[in-house]
Scaffold this active site. Structure first.
Site, PDB file in Angstrom:
ATOM      1  N   ASN A 167       0.603  -1.190   0.210  1.00  0.00           N
ATOM      2  CA  ASN A 167      -0.075   0.073   0.497  1.00  0.00           C
ATOM      3  C   ASN A 167       0.602   1.307  -0.154  1.00  0.00           C
ATOM      4  O   ASN A 167       0.401   2.554  -0.623  1.00  0.00           O
ATOM      5  CB  ASN A 167      -1.190  -0.355   1.359  1.00  0.00           C
ATOM      6  N   GLU A 264       4.638  -3.703  12.090  1.00  0.00           N
ATOM      7  CA  GLU A 264       2.857  -3.265  11.812  1.00  0.00           C
ATOM      8  C   GLU A 264       1.999  -3.881  11.189  1.00  0.00           C
ATOM      9  O   GLU A 264       2.045  -4.144  10.496  1.00  0.00           O
ATOM     10  CB  GLU A 264       3.216  -1.876  11.660  1.00  0.00           C
ATOM     11  N   CYS A 298      -2.918   1.835   6.409  1.00  0.00           N
ATOM     12  CA  CYS A 298      -3.465   1.003   7.843  1.00  0.00           C
ATOM     13  C   CYS A 298      -4.479   2.220   8.758  1.00  0.00           C
ATOM     14  O   CYS A 298      -4.951   1.310   9.737  1.00  0.00           O
ATOM     15  CB  CYS A 298      -1.961   0.494   8.452  1.00  0.00           C
TER      16      CYS A 298
END
Length: 502
Positions: A167, A264, A298
């Site tokens: 992303n 993460e 995220c």
């Protein structure tokens, strides 16, 4: 759904030439000899962005050996010399912001402006860590004994495995690789195979900046190669950004190996709009948080809690503006939202939306339908807002796309409770001018990043970034917090052999 005016998708006949993918292994560019990898445009899936062959185990072994061989020399390189290389890398990245940002949009689906902005952010990150050479490298503590000092010094951990997602194909690798290098580590990096071209560009910048051979190797390979990299006996630490399910597997693997790991993972980030909020500001920020980058952040806003007295007015404004977003070709400067990263991602998101819309207690306020115009062949998902009467899977599960789930709250206490009602704890936003509500949010919100009167998304290179609960494991990223993962400490008790002079 009818096409939004100006939302056309460029015809395949206007396609540019496909790029050739390469791996960087031990300072040498290699074409690879694994299975063929074809990198497709999500807006036009018949258009090839780049093509190459996947790395194999012998490439992995060679890269790790080279990283371990290069580590002593790189760790012994003065911090200012390492910083100069990072600064040169930042200059190379910045100089290519336009063309690389356009390639990013072509490959991943962000708009051109978002792609250029991401490339520039990567340059900013390298500049920040270039400056680490001028910051303190340790601490001095008082000793309870006369004639003695206690020094705590930071040493690099060694060879770091870096595994990055699709992303943010250049910014997330930058915020892992730049601190790793700044603190004297070597890196073996596996990016997501959905976005190999921008990974290649970052590796090219590092080579052009003069990074010594073997200090960073780039291996473009599938998930199985990533698993072998993480468990390779020559790796000293692992940093990962990606899905929660994969992250948990890496945590377990590193636990067995007693190997430091930083992850993460997922997020289901909530924005809270209280009755006293500036509604125009809140609409603007929630819209950006939910639909910028097609919701593939995220930190994207995927849950919204609105206090009852302003809910009708707020949702009317939000849905009107969401429905008016220009969705289409990310390389068209008029486009406000591009596609998701792949047809598979599109279908998974649409399936979740369709299933939610069929359940009692879910109201589709806007979006929610397949495109039936020229966008239907691409990975386009309309900006979607779903209002929920109560709990629902779309309130709990991360869809990673332009889908916003909404619930109403009777007061600020219930609103904050609903915001905390998640296994994840990456980011949150609260819109209010009530100091008591702000204080309550700061005290009660169990997240790694909290925004007051701004969108949930966003990270700056000089401050810690990371989540709580199921969103993260290990030390935070970015800022000086990165030092806690990429170094270990040695506590030195320093005393002259003759004892104190006085």
């Amino acid at each position: 759904m009818r096409p939004t005016p100006g939302s056309s998708v460029r015809e395949a006949g206007a396609a540019r030439p496909a790029r050739t993918l390469r791996h960087l292994v031990a300072g040498q560019w290699r074409t690879g000899d694994g299975d063929e990898l074809v990198d497709l445009s999500p807006a036009r899936p018949r258009e090839i962005v780049a093509v190459g062959r996947l790395a194999q185990d012998h490439d992995l072994d060679r890269a790790v050996v080279a990283a371990r061989d290069a580590f002593p020399r790189w760790a012994a390189t003065p911090p200012h010399a390492r910083g100069r290389i990072l600064d040169r890398a930042a200059e190379v990245i910045e100089a290519h912001a336009g063309p690389w940002g356009e390639e990013l949009a072509w490959e991943e689906g962000k708009t051109r402006a978002e792609g250029i902005g991401e490339v520039r952010r990567a340059a900013d990150i390298f500049r920040y860590y270039a400056g680490e050479a001028s910051r303190p490298v340790g601490e001095v503590f008082a000793s309870p004994r006369p004639g003695e000092q206690i020094h705590v010094i930071h040493r690099p951990v060694g060879t770091v495995a870096v595994v990055t997602p699709f992303n943010f194909p250049i910014a997330i690798p930058a915020w892992k690789i730049a601190p790793a290098l700044a603190y004297g580590n070597t890196v073996v990096w596996k990016p997501a195979t959905l976005v190999p071209l921008l990974a290649l560009r970052l590796a090219e910048a590092l080579v052009e900046a003069g990074l010594p051979d073997g200090v960073v190797s780039l291996l473009i390979g599938g998930g199985s190669l990533g698993g072998r990299l993480v468990e390779h006996p020559g790796v000293d630490a692992v940093t990962f950004t990606g899905s929660t399910s994969v992250g948990r597997g890496l945590i377990a693997a590193c636990g067995r190996l007693a190997r430091p790991v930083q992850t993460e993972m997922g997020g289901k980030n909530a924005a809270v709009v209280l009755a006293d909020a500036d509604l125009e500001l809140a609409v603007q920020e929630v819209l950006a948080g939910a639909f910028r980058a097609t919701g593939q952040k995220c930190t994207a806003t995927s849950r919204l809690i609105v206090q009852e007295p302003v809910a009708d007015e707020f949702l009317a404004q939000l849905t009107e503006r969401a429905a008016a977003l220009r969705v289409g070709d990310p390389l068209d400067d008029a486009t406000q939202m591009g596609p998701v990263v792949s047809l598979q991602a599109r279908d998974e998101i649409q399936h979740a939306v369709d299933a939610a819309a069929a359940r009692t207690g879910v109201d589709v306020l806007t979006g929610g339908q397949h495109y039936d115009d020229e966008r239907m062949g691409g990975a386009f998902v309309p900006p979607t807002v779903l209002e929920l009467a109560g709990d629902d899977p779309v309130w709990r599960e991360e869809l990673f796309g332009p889908v916003l789930a909404v619930r109403r709250a009777k007061d600020s206490r219930e609103a904050l409770r609903l915001a905390n009602d998640s296994d994840f704890g990456l980011s949150a936003a609260v819109f209010t001018d009530d100091l008591r509500a702000v204080t309550a949010a700061v005290e009660q919100m169990d997240v790694g990043v909290l925004h007051i009167n701004s969108e949930t998304a966003g990270a700056d290179p000089h401050v810690p970034f990371g989540g709580a609960r199921q969103s993260a494991y290990g030390p935070k990223e970015q800022g000086r917090a990165a030092r806690e993962f990429f170094t270990h400490t040695t506590t030195v008790y320093l005393r002259g052999s003759g004892g104190p002079l006085l």
